[in-house]
Write an enzyme that holds these catalytic residues in place. Sequence first.
Site, PDB file in Angstrom:
ATOM      1  N   TRP A  45       0.788  -1.237   0.000  1.00 50.84           N
ATOM      2  CA  TRP A  45       0.000   0.000   0.000  1.00 50.84           C
ATOM      3  C   TRP A  45       0.827   1.298   0.000  1.00 50.84           C
ATOM      4  CZ3 TRP A  45      -4.882   1.877  -0.229  1.00 50.84           C
ATOM      5  CH2 TRP A  45      -5.095   3.167   0.282  1.00 50.84           C
ATOM      6  N   ASN A  47      -0.215   5.789   0.182  1.00 49.85           N
ATOM      7  CA  ASN A  47      -1.025   6.971  -0.089  1.00 49.85           C
ATOM      8  C   ASN A  47      -0.119   8.187  -0.189  1.00 49.85           C
ATOM      9  OD1 ASN A  47      -1.630   6.079   2.884  1.00 49.85           O
ATOM     10  ND2 ASN A  47      -2.148   8.217   2.993  1.00 49.85           N
ATOM     11  N   ASP A  48      -0.247   9.205   0.619  1.00 48.53           N
ATOM     12  CA  ASP A  48       0.431  10.491   0.376  1.00 48.53           C
ATOM     13  C   ASP A  48       1.939  10.404   0.115  1.00 48.53           C
ATOM     14  OD1 ASP A  48      -2.002  10.889   1.617  1.00 48.53           O
ATOM     15  OD2 ASP A  48      -1.227  12.199   3.178  1.00 48.53           O
ATOM     16  N   GLN A  64       3.600   7.499   2.426  1.00 43.96           N
ATOM     17  CA  GLN A  64       2.780   6.756   3.379  1.00 43.96           C
ATOM     18  C   GLN A  64       2.729   5.321   2.875  1.00 43.96           C
ATOM     19  OE1 GLN A  64       0.507   8.226   6.346  1.00 43.96           O
ATOM     20  NE2 GLN A  64       2.645   8.792   6.188  1.00 43.96           N
ATOM     21  N   TRP A  72      -4.771   0.272   3.486  1.00 45.57           N
ATOM     22  CA  TRP A  72      -4.246   1.186   4.507  1.00 45.57           C
ATOM     23  C   TRP A  72      -4.101   0.455   5.835  1.00 45.57           C
ATOM     24  CZ3 TRP A  72      -5.233   3.498   9.198  1.00 45.57           C
ATOM     25  CH2 TRP A  72      -4.531   4.674   9.479  1.00 45.57           C
ATOM     26  N   PHE A 104       2.427   9.355  10.288  1.00 44.66           N
ATOM     27  CA  PHE A 104       1.576  10.003   9.292  1.00 44.66           C
ATOM     28  C   PHE A 104       2.393  11.011   8.463  1.00 44.66           C
ATOM     29  CE2 PHE A 104      -3.208   9.560  10.514  1.00 44.66           C
ATOM     30  CZ  PHE A 104      -3.099   8.190  10.484  1.00 44.66           C
ATOM     31  N   SER A 105       1.693  11.744   7.616  1.00 42.56           N
ATOM     32  CA  SER A 105       2.373  12.613   6.646  1.00 42.56           C
ATOM     33  C   SER A 105       3.184  13.736   7.283  1.00 42.56           C
ATOM     34  CB  SER A 105       1.349  13.203   5.679  1.00 42.56           C
ATOM     35  OG  SER A 105       0.902  12.166   4.834  1.00 42.56           O
ATOM     36  N   ARG A 178      -2.488  17.646  11.981  1.00 42.16           N
ATOM     37  CA  ARG A 178      -1.475  16.819  11.314  1.00 42.16           C
ATOM     38  C   ARG A 178      -0.876  17.417  10.039  1.00 42.16           C
ATOM     39  NH1 ARG A 178      -6.392  13.929  10.724  1.00 42.16           N
ATOM     40  NH2 ARG A 178      -7.207  13.910   8.607  1.00 42.16           N
ATOM     41  N   GLU A 230      -6.290  18.842   5.046  1.00 38.02           N
ATOM     42  CA  GLU A 230      -5.108  17.995   5.229  1.00 38.02           C
ATOM     43  C   GLU A 230      -3.949  18.527   4.377  1.00 38.02           C
ATOM     44  OE1 GLU A 230      -7.005  13.635   6.104  1.00 38.02           O
ATOM     45  OE2 GLU A 230      -6.836  14.102   3.998  1.00 38.02           O
ATOM     46  N   TRP A 312      -9.688   8.780  -1.637  1.00 40.08           N
ATOM     47  CA  TRP A 312     -10.121   7.977  -0.490  1.00 40.08           C
ATOM     48  C   TRP A 312     -11.457   7.286  -0.719  1.00 40.08           C
ATOM     49  CZ3 TRP A 312      -6.783   6.030   2.480  1.00 40.08           C
ATOM     50  CH2 TRP A 312      -5.630   6.741   2.861  1.00 40.08           C
TER      51      TRP A 312
HETATM   52  C1  FRU Z   1      -4.174  12.305   3.648  1.00 37.86           C
HETATM   53  C2  FRU Z   1      -3.989  11.676   5.014  1.00 37.86           C
HETATM   54  C3  FRU Z   1      -3.194  12.582   5.921  1.00 37.86           C
HETATM   55  C4  FRU Z   1      -2.601  11.628   6.924  1.00 37.86           C
HETATM   56  C5  FRU Z   1      -2.342  10.403   6.069  1.00 37.86           C
HETATM   57  C6  FRU Z   1      -2.539   9.102   6.785  1.00 37.86           C
HETATM   58  O1  FRU Z   1      -4.415  11.397   2.647  1.00 37.86           O
HETATM   59  O2  FRU Z   1      -5.255  11.375   5.581  1.00 37.86           O
HETATM   60  O3  FRU Z   1      -3.943  13.628   6.500  1.00 37.86           O
HETATM   61  O4  FRU Z   1      -1.443  12.115   7.511  1.00 37.86           O
HETATM   62  O5  FRU Z   1      -3.230  10.473   4.970  1.00 37.86           O
HETATM   63  O6  FRU Z   1      -2.115   8.028   6.022  1.00 37.86           O
END
Ligand code: FRU
Length: 506
Positions: A45, A47-48, A64, A72, A104-105, A178, A230, A312
């Site tokens: 996986w 993401n960001d 991420q 996730w 996290f990010s 965050r 975010e 998402w």
């Molecule tokens: C954005 C987010 C961030 C967070 C991360 C968690 O996609 O929700 O706000 O830090 O992904 O994986």
Amino acid sequence: MNIQKRLLAVCFIVASITAQAQKAASKLYHEPYRLQAHFSPKEKWTNDPNGMVYYKGTYHLFFQHYPKASVWGPMHWGHAVSKDLIHWKQMPIALYPDKLGYIFSGSVVVDENNTSGFGTKDKPAMVAIFTHHNPKGEKANTSAFQNQSLAYSLNEGVTWVKYLGNPVLKNPGIKDFRDPKVFWYAKDKKWVMSLATKDRITFYSSPNLKDWKKESDFGQMLGAHGGVWECPDLFPLKLNGKEYWVLLVSINPGGPNKGSATQYFVGHFDGKNFTPSSNQTKWIDYGPDDYAGVTFGNTGNRKVFLGWMGNWMYANEVPTVKWRNAMTIPRELSLKLAAGDIYLASTPVKELNKIATQTLDVDALQLAKNNNIFSVIKQTPTQYVLKFNTAAVKDYAVVLSNAYGEKLVVGYDAANSRYYIDRTKAGQSAFNKQFAAIAYVPRVSLLPTSNFELLVDVSSVELFADGGLSTLTGIYFPKKPYTSLGIINNGMEIEKLQIQPLKSIW
Ligand code: FRU
């Protein structure tokens, strides 16, 4: 070369690229749907994008990452490096979850003046500023489970040490607290952090990355608020020699085509407060699949943006197995004047040319005679750039299709002055009912002619129209790769049409 010969030459290149691709079909980085011109993790996986920074000739991309599954989960920071923003090499995981929580990010800076004391002036530390997300606190329904922490590297990002004094910025009682993005504000010799704090961005400053002071809040009453704020990013950009500041804010849900998207504000920043120069809500990319994007630090006046090519609404369900989700192509950002306002334009970085093979220029006269220009190409490449200019007065469309009746259409709707990506019949969509939709972006430019640039990869398409003023990104999953490419031009002249097959980066 005449047009027939040129087409033959392209067919040959295309055939050999296709043959190579078929041969490698099941190998790592060549699985079904694996993008060939974009970064995606070797497996599992993502993401960001996180901590993007340029240091000593290398671009670093952290991301991420959940290394145990293709959904996730407890977040780590994966790591990849590149010399040219296009070819990426995945490195060992940079940051693992610990007793303070998931990673996290966040961002990475190079502490040249050793303000943190983690390195020396001769050997500065790379410092990561990230959110520690405590899943236990979240479960227990407390509100202070996201805090900001530090880690540093003294070997150019290969290994990382977490700071023992973590967290350095404690949660004051805000559930969503965050995604710190930090840069050196040279004028006041201090670090500035933009932090997403639920429905606004809070700016903090620090002399040493460890002690943070709140400066101001921005945006509670401005911009889009269909979801939580975010992943902010604040940076300067010049327009006609004048400096402006751009603030990116991702929001989920509430994007213009549903789900996740990134809005931006253009304005001024004085080291404490950000003041926007317009109240209009603007989006860096209207497409459904460009989220949580920020810019690389340490690139001087050049601003390179990269986003997560996902949403998402369905990111956990897209039909890939070995890995899930990828990044957009890195994009050069610039400010442009259009329709009496200032906009942020994005175009693929020039380094993309490194993987371009022989360009096919198609003759304008030849095109004018035809309504279905590329039926002549028997088999299209799996990844390529397609560019042309045209008048923006009638509808036109680019149609990618296969023998299974699946098609992806990217075009211009003149009556409503908008570009679109129609993936309603593009392929698999049963995994999520929000997926099969048409995404629109308004045309901002008022010029009589438009230019259209598409970056097509195995399962993604990115549209940069009017020099990047209107941008759309979408992913798609056909049963079999698209093999034909048609252009419906409604009799309109299509000029300077080029098709550039791209080599695989893997
Ligand atoms: C954005 C987010 C961030 C967070 C991360 C968690 O996609 O929700 O706000 O830090 O992904 O994986």
